[in-house]
Motif scaffolding. Structure first.
Motif, PDB file in Angstrom:
ATOM      1  N   ARG A   1       0.833  -1.196   0.000  1.00  0.00           N
ATOM      2  CA  ARG A   1       0.000   0.000   0.000  1.00  0.00           C
ATOM      3  C   ARG A   1       0.878   1.261   0.000  1.00  0.00           C
ATOM      4  O   ARG A   1       0.567   2.253  -0.672  1.00  0.00           O
ATOM      5  N   GLU A   2       1.972   1.252   0.768  1.00  0.00           N
ATOM      6  CA  GLU A   2       2.885   2.398   0.792  1.00  0.00           C
ATOM      7  C   GLU A   2       3.460   2.657  -0.604  1.00  0.00           C
ATOM      8  O   GLU A   2       3.571   3.813  -1.030  1.00  0.00           O
ATOM      9  N   ILE A   3       3.792   1.566  -1.292  1.00  0.00           N
ATOM     10  CA  ILE A   3       4.336   1.713  -2.656  1.00  0.00           C
ATOM     11  C   ILE A   3       3.283   2.344  -3.572  1.00  0.00           C
ATOM     12  O   ILE A   3       3.585   3.224  -4.400  1.00  0.00           O
ATOM     13  N   GLY A   4       1.998   1.908  -3.405  1.00  0.00           N
ATOM     14  CA  GLY A   4       0.928   2.462  -4.215  1.00  0.00           C
ATOM     15  C   GLY A   4       0.755   3.954  -3.960  1.00  0.00           C
ATOM     16  O   GLY A   4       0.560   4.749  -4.900  1.00  0.00           O
ATOM     17  N   VAL A   5       0.824   4.375  -2.688  1.00  0.00           N
ATOM     18  CA  VAL A   5       0.695   5.795  -2.346  1.00  0.00           C
ATOM     19  C   VAL A   5       1.829   6.597  -2.986  1.00  0.00           C
ATOM     20  O   VAL A   5       1.623   7.675  -3.552  1.00  0.00           O
ATOM     21  N   ARG A   6       3.076   6.093  -2.876  1.00  0.00           N
ATOM     22  CA  ARG A   6       4.227   6.823  -3.416  1.00  0.00           C
ATOM     23  C   ARG A   6       4.135   6.943  -4.939  1.00  0.00           C
ATOM     24  O   ARG A   6       4.463   7.982  -5.522  1.00  0.00           O
ATOM     25  N   LYS A   7       3.654   5.880  -5.593  1.00  0.00           N
ATOM     26  CA  LYS A   7       3.515   5.936  -7.054  1.00  0.00           C
ATOM     27  C   LYS A   7       2.393   6.904  -7.447  1.00  0.00           C
ATOM     28  O   LYS A   7       2.509   7.631  -8.450  1.00  0.00           O
TER      29      LYS A   7
ATOM     30  N   LEU B   1       1.603   9.521  -5.947  1.00  0.00           N
ATOM     31  CA  LEU B   1       2.095  10.882  -5.756  1.00  0.00           C
ATOM     32  C   LEU B   1       3.205  11.240  -6.738  1.00  0.00           C
ATOM     33  O   LEU B   1       3.793  12.322  -6.655  1.00  0.00           O
ATOM     34  N   GLY B   2       3.523  10.314  -7.662  1.00  0.00           N
ATOM     35  CA  GLY B   2       4.470  10.653  -8.724  1.00  0.00           C
ATOM     36  C   GLY B   2       5.828   9.997  -8.621  1.00  0.00           C
ATOM     37  O   GLY B   2       6.737  10.316  -9.406  1.00  0.00           O
ATOM     38  N   ALA B   3       5.990   9.104  -7.670  1.00  0.00           N
ATOM     39  CA  ALA B   3       7.292   8.446  -7.566  1.00  0.00           C
ATOM     40  C   ALA B   3       7.518   7.530  -8.761  1.00  0.00           C
ATOM     41  O   ALA B   3       6.613   6.806  -9.191  1.00  0.00           O
ATOM     42  N   LYS B   4       8.719   7.569  -9.308  1.00  0.00           N
ATOM     43  CA  LYS B   4       9.056   6.712 -10.450  1.00  0.00           C
ATOM     44  C   LYS B   4       9.371   5.297  -9.981  1.00  0.00           C
ATOM     45  O   LYS B   4       9.750   5.068  -8.824  1.00  0.00           O
ATOM     46  N   SER B   5       9.253   4.354 -10.926  1.00  0.00           N
ATOM     47  CA  SER B   5       9.589   2.957 -10.606  1.00  0.00           C
ATOM     48  C   SER B   5      11.035   2.828 -10.164  1.00  0.00           C
ATOM     49  O   SER B   5      11.367   2.057  -9.257  1.00  0.00           O
ATOM     50  N   SER B   6      11.929   3.597 -10.811  1.00  0.00           N
ATOM     51  CA  SER B   6      13.353   3.540 -10.459  1.00  0.00           C
ATOM     52  C   SER B   6      13.596   4.015  -9.029  1.00  0.00           C
ATOM     53  O   SER B   6      14.457   3.501  -8.317  1.00  0.00           O
ATOM     54  N   THR B   7      12.780   5.011  -8.582  1.00  0.00           N
ATOM     55  CA  THR B   7      12.920   5.521  -7.221  1.00  0.00           C
ATOM     56  C   THR B   7      12.501   4.457  -6.200  1.00  0.00           C
ATOM     57  O   THR B   7      13.155   4.258  -5.178  1.00  0.00           O
ATOM     58  N   ILE B   8      11.392   3.780  -6.505  1.00  0.00           N
ATOM     59  CA  ILE B   8      10.915   2.698  -5.638  1.00  0.00           C
ATOM     60  C   ILE B   8      11.960   1.588  -5.570  1.00  0.00           C
ATOM     61  O   ILE B   8      12.295   1.080  -4.498  1.00  0.00           O
ATOM     62  N   ALA B   9      12.477   1.185  -6.728  1.00  0.00           N
ATOM     63  CA  ALA B   9      13.476   0.121  -6.785  1.00  0.00           C
ATOM     64  C   ALA B   9      14.721   0.516  -5.984  1.00  0.00           C
ATOM     65  O   ALA B   9      15.290  -0.297  -5.242  1.00  0.00           O
ATOM     66  N   PHE B  10      15.145   1.781  -6.125  1.00  0.00           N
ATOM     67  CA  PHE B  10      16.341   2.253  -5.433  1.00  0.00           C
ATOM     68  C   PHE B  10      16.158   2.205  -3.914  1.00  0.00           C
ATOM     69  O   PHE B  10      17.072   1.865  -3.173  1.00  0.00           O
ATOM     70  N   GLN B  11      14.953   2.521  -3.452  1.00  0.00           N
ATOM     71  CA  GLN B  11      14.676   2.514  -2.019  1.00  0.00           C
ATOM     72  C   GLN B  11      14.874   1.107  -1.435  1.00  0.00           C
ATOM     73  O   GLN B  11      15.571   0.929  -0.431  1.00  0.00           O
ATOM     74  N   PHE B  12      14.227   0.120  -2.092  1.00  0.00           N
ATOM     75  CA  PHE B  12      14.344  -1.253  -1.585  1.00  0.00           C
ATOM     76  C   PHE B  12      15.762  -1.800  -1.772  1.00  0.00           C
ATOM     77  O   PHE B  12      16.253  -2.585  -0.960  1.00  0.00           O
ATOM     78  N   PHE B  13      16.408  -1.389  -2.855  1.00  0.00           N
ATOM     79  CA  PHE B  13      17.773  -1.826  -3.113  1.00  0.00           C
ATOM     80  C   PHE B  13      18.703  -1.286  -2.023  1.00  0.00           C
ATOM     81  O   PHE B  13      19.599  -1.992  -1.545  1.00  0.00           O
ATOM     82  N   MET B  14      18.480  -0.042  -1.605  1.00  0.00           N
ATOM     83  CA  MET B  14      19.316   0.549  -0.555  1.00  0.00           C
ATOM     84  C   MET B  14      19.096  -0.159   0.776  1.00  0.00           C
ATOM     85  O   MET B  14      20.054  -0.361   1.548  1.00  0.00           O
ATOM     86  N   GLU B  15      17.876  -0.548   1.058  1.00  0.00           N
ATOM     87  CA  GLU B  15      17.617  -1.307   2.288  1.00  0.00           C
ATOM     88  C   GLU B  15      18.432  -2.593   2.311  1.00  0.00           C
ATOM     89  O   GLU B  15      19.034  -2.959   3.321  1.00  0.00           O
ATOM     90  N   THR B  16      18.441  -3.285   1.185  1.00  0.00           N
ATOM     91  CA  THR B  16      19.185  -4.542   1.093  1.00  0.00           C
ATOM     92  C   THR B  16      20.685  -4.306   1.267  1.00  0.00           C
ATOM     93  O   THR B  16      21.360  -5.062   1.978  1.00  0.00           O
ATOM     94  N   ILE B  17      21.208  -3.261   0.621  1.00  0.00           N
ATOM     95  CA  ILE B  17      22.637  -2.948   0.719  1.00  0.00           C
ATOM     96  C   ILE B  17      23.007  -2.625   2.169  1.00  0.00           C
ATOM     97  O   ILE B  17      24.034  -3.098   2.685  1.00  0.00           O
ATOM     98  N   ILE B  18      22.185  -1.834   2.852  1.00  0.00           N
ATOM     99  CA  ILE B  18      22.471  -1.447   4.237  1.00  0.00           C
ATOM    100  C   ILE B  18      22.488  -2.673   5.147  1.00  0.00           C
ATOM    101  O   ILE B  18      23.415  -2.861   5.957  1.00  0.00           O
ATOM    102  N   ILE B  19      21.474  -3.544   5.003  1.00  0.00           N
ATOM    103  CA  ILE B  19      21.434  -4.757   5.831  1.00  0.00           C
ATOM    104  C   ILE B  19      22.649  -5.639   5.544  1.00  0.00           C
ATOM    105  O   ILE B  19      23.279  -6.187   6.451  1.00  0.00           O
ATOM    106  N   GLY B  20      22.983  -5.769   4.247  1.00  0.00           N
ATOM    107  CA  GLY B  20      24.136  -6.594   3.857  1.00  0.00           C
ATOM    108  C   GLY B  20      25.439  -6.070   4.443  1.00  0.00           C
ATOM    109  O   GLY B  20      26.263  -6.833   4.954  1.00  0.00           O
ATOM    110  N   GLN B  21      25.631  -4.746   4.395  1.00  0.00           N
ATOM    111  CA  GLN B  21      26.872  -4.168   4.919  1.00  0.00           C
ATOM    112  C   GLN B  21      26.931  -4.229   6.444  1.00  0.00           C
ATOM    113  O   GLN B  21      28.019  -4.415   7.010  1.00  0.00           O
TER     114      GLN B  21
END
Length: 413
Positions: free
Chosen positions: A319-325, A327-347
């Protein structure tokens, strides 16, 4: 662009904090894999450093005679294990007399005991001091250095003088505040004047090389009369280009002393420090391979665990992803957000794994008295692997989040 990236990173941290327990468990799973890699590589590296430094101090132009070869050949259960005779005093004396290859020095030694009690005035050590009988070339051929005083000389050996050279730990135990040179110590009731102190060498596998006494060989033989004493022979060649010829001549001389005919195999072993180093390298290489196999299996499990937590996160935040989209968030922005979460947890997992791995490696080194060094290579590999794990684990969840339909996402409960 940078403000957007900074905002995505902030959102990623907020999301991680909101699922703290799950994140901690995932970080621990990743850390275990990295810890296994860094810890094992640190321990193996410490072992390799210690053995290499001990053998390399002998020099590449030295070879030794011993009862058996350093590398025992595998035999089937039906084959009978060959028992070599000991290298006795007559063998080493005959070798000293008959081996006259130019530019060589022959060191003869034996271990009288590894549990002697050494006394000086009203002080005495625990019964754990090693006592060696040696000739004048032993200290030089063994790669030992004199820190104070002098080494044994030919007159000490020929006259069987009551003198000795002691290790640095023995000096600390008996002479903490005074110069030990020309002081008299007592071993098994015999008096010895200290003429030299060895430089510190450390210990390997509990064998303290600094807690020992070296005395003239004949004097040691008069104190330690154990039957079947096995003597050690070491030959140092001053000119490296003559090493092979000297070794062949020495082998032939010792075969003649043993009374072997041309078709009989050697009933003794001969090893160069270079051969020992090569053998150590082969053994440690196998340990490195084992470390990588164990770590890869664990890290593979970490990858699956991290991907699973990110897929669950995508489902929970549909639902949060739907709200952000909306409001104009791009798919690349959504992907980058989740990708950064994974990178932070990994590091985070990688950092924790490196710290735990170094602590384990250090504990192993201290426990076995090995030479520990900071495993920079292992740390670089661990950081890289943690990043790769995060990339592999985050690609699919990030792509899945980016492809969600905003309308369907808003309807998600």
């Amino acid at each position: 662009m940078f403000s957007l990236a900074r905002e995505n990173i902030r959102i990623a941290f907020d999301s991680i904090k909101s699922q703290l327990l799950r994140t901690i468990l995932t970080v621990l799973i990743i850390a275990i894999g990295i810890m296994a890699l860094v810890g094992i590589l640190s321990g193996v590296s410490a072992l390799e450093n210690t053995i290499t430094s001990n053998f390399s101090s002998m020099g590449s132009n030295t070879f030794n005679f011993q009862r058996y070869e350093f590398t025992a050949q595998r035999q089937s259960s039906r084959e009978r294990q060959k028992v070599n005779p000991i290298i006795d005093y007559r063998n080493v004396k005959d070798f000293e007399d008959k081996f006259n290859f130019p530019y060589t020095k022959v060191a003869v030694s034996f271990t009288g005991t590894m549990g002697a009690e050494v006394k000086y005035e009203n002080k005495k050590t625990d019964p754990e001091v090693g006592v060696l009988g040696a000739n004048e070339y032993y200290i030089e051929n063994s790669g030992l250095d004199i820190a104070n005083g002098r080494s044994l000389n030919v007159f000490d050996v020929q006259n069987s003088n009551s003198v000795c050279v002691i290790g640095s730990d023995l000096q600390k135990a008996l002479f903490p505040d005074e110069n030990p040179i020309d002081k008299t110590i007592s071993i098994r009731g015999s008096k010895f004047k200290v003429v030299g102190v060895l430089k510190e060498k450390g210990s390997t596998f509990g064998n303290n090389q600094d807690l020992r006494v070296i005395m003239p060989i004949q004097k040691a033989r008069s104190i330690f009369t154990n039957p079947n004493i096995n003597y050690n022979l070491s030959v140092k060649v001053d000119k490296t280009d003559m090493l092979e010829a000297a070794q062949q001549d020495a082998i032939q001389t010792f075969r003649n002393i043993r009374g072997l005919n041309p078709i009989e195999d050697n009933d003794f072993g001969i090893e160069r420090s270079e051969d020992l180093l090569n053998q150590v390298a082969q053994n440690t290489k196998a340990l490195y391979v084992a470390a990588w196999i164990i770590s890869i299996i664990t890290i593979f499990g970490s990858t699956i665990a991290l991907m699973n937590i990110m897929l669950v996160s995508v489902s929970e935040r549909t639902r949060e992803i739907g709200v952000r989209k909306a409001l104009g968030a791009k798919s690349s922005t959504i992907a980058f957000q989740f990708f950064m979460e994974t990178i932070i947890i990994g590091q985070l997992g990688g950092l924790l794994g490196i710290i735990l791995g170094i602590l384990i490696g250090y504990a192993v080194a201290r426990g076995f008295e090995l030479e520990f060094s900071t495993p920079w290579v292992a740390m670089i590999w661990a950081t890289s692997i943690a990043f790769i794990v995060a990339v592999v684990s985050g690609l699919y969840p990030a792509t899945k989040a980016a492809k969600l339909d905003p309308i369907e996402s808003l309807r998600y409960e």
